[in-house]
Write a protein that holds these residues in place. Structure first.
Motif, short mmCIF file in Angstrom:
data_model
loop_
_atom_site.label_atom_id
_atom_site.label_comp_id
_atom_site.label_asym_id
_atom_site.label_seq_id
_atom_site.Cartn_x
_atom_site.Cartn_y
_atom_site.Cartn_z
N SER A 18 0.84 -1.62 0.29
CA SER A 18 0.37 -0.27 0.33
C SER A 18 1.02 1.49 0.54
O SER A 18 2.04 1.43 0.22
N PHE B 211 -3.71 0.23 -3.00
CA PHE B 211 -3.20 -0.76 -2.41
C PHE B 211 -3.28 -1.55 -3.24
O PHE B 211 -3.71 -1.61 -4.82
N ASN C 106 -7.00 -4.61 1.36
CA ASN C 106 -7.67 -5.07 0.30
C ASN C 106 -7.30 -6.28 0.13
O ASN C 106 -6.72 -6.73 0.25
N ALA D 31 -6.74 -1.52 -5.43
CA ALA D 31 -7.97 -0.96 -5.32
C ALA D 31 -7.48 0.90 -4.97
O ALA D 31 -5.93 1.60 -4.63
N LEU E 281 -12.58 -3.00 -0.19
CA LEU E 281 -11.71 -3.29 1.52
C LEU E 281 -12.12 -3.54 2.44
O LEU E 281 -13.97 -3.34 2.23
N GLY F 74 -12.08 -1.09 -6.05
CA GLY F 74 -11.88 -2.33 -5.29
C GLY F 74 -12.41 -2.47 -3.70
O GLY F 74 -13.50 -2.23 -4.20
#
Length: 202
Positions: A52, A77, A141, A147, A102, A100
């Motif tokens: 990340s 991410f 993620n 993401a 999370l 994405g």
């Protein structure tokens, strides 16, 4: 006697300290000509051991935020990437997922039963989540692709304390005797953990 009580009450109120940004003394602060009042939000490089990258936009990066009491962060991410447990000592954070999926969560402070409750939620594109001021929180993620999220914070300089880095990577280091007793583990475990937490993805 009544005057004494009033004086004590006034002194108690006068000594009250606040960690919040002070109320602005002006409507806005124009950035100096050499500084930009806008910044590009390029993708962060999430190719690291956490997977990340948090790219902050605080008053330090954008002087035009001075006195406005706000800041942002772009959070990129990689697959399974993690923003580890951390706190913002001066801000509440609102996170919006752009792409994405999370898994996010925060832990409450001790309540009367001396317990810390974990609240978690799976967020998809367009979902929003709030992390209250000062509470430990994280994002991970859980998708197979990349993401992206945008964090908005109600402080021009919210600060960030990554828990593992602060506890195991401080300079000078916290005594291993203290950490071993606090975590109820052997010194070897503390020494091992110290070697792991010298990395910062901000």
């Amino acid at each position: 006697m009544k005057a004494t009580y009033l004086l004590v009450a006034f002194l108690a109120l006068a000594s009250f300290a606040s960690a919040f940004d002070p109320r602005p003394l002006q409507d806005f602060c124009v950035a100096v000509p050499d500084d930009s009042s806008s910044k590009d939000a390029d993708p962060g490089n999430a190719d690291n051991k956490l997977g990340s990258k948090a790219t902050p936009v605080t008053v330090n990066q954008m002087p035009g935020l001075n006195t406005l009491g706000i800041s942002l962060a772009r959070v990129d991410f990689g697959p399974k990437g993690l923003i580890p447990p951390h706190t913002h000592p001066r801000a509440t954070e609102i996170l919006t997922v752009i792409e994405g999926t999370l898994l996010v969560g925060f832990v409450t402070s001790n309540n009367q039963n001396n317990t810390n409750r974990l609240f978690t939620k799976v967020l998809n594109k367009g979902d929003v989540f709030v992390f209250p001021l000062g509470l430990i929180h994280f994002q991970v993620n859980i998708g197979n692709g990349n993401a992206l999220a945008i964090a908005a914070l109600n402080s021009q300089n919210p600060g960030v304390i990554t828990i593992a880095n602060a506890v195991f990577g401080s300079t000078p280091p916290i005594s291993p005797e203290i950490l071993a007793k606090a975590f109820q583990v052997d010194y070897k475990v503390i020494n091992y953990l110290r070697k792991q937490f010298s990395y910062d993805n901000n």
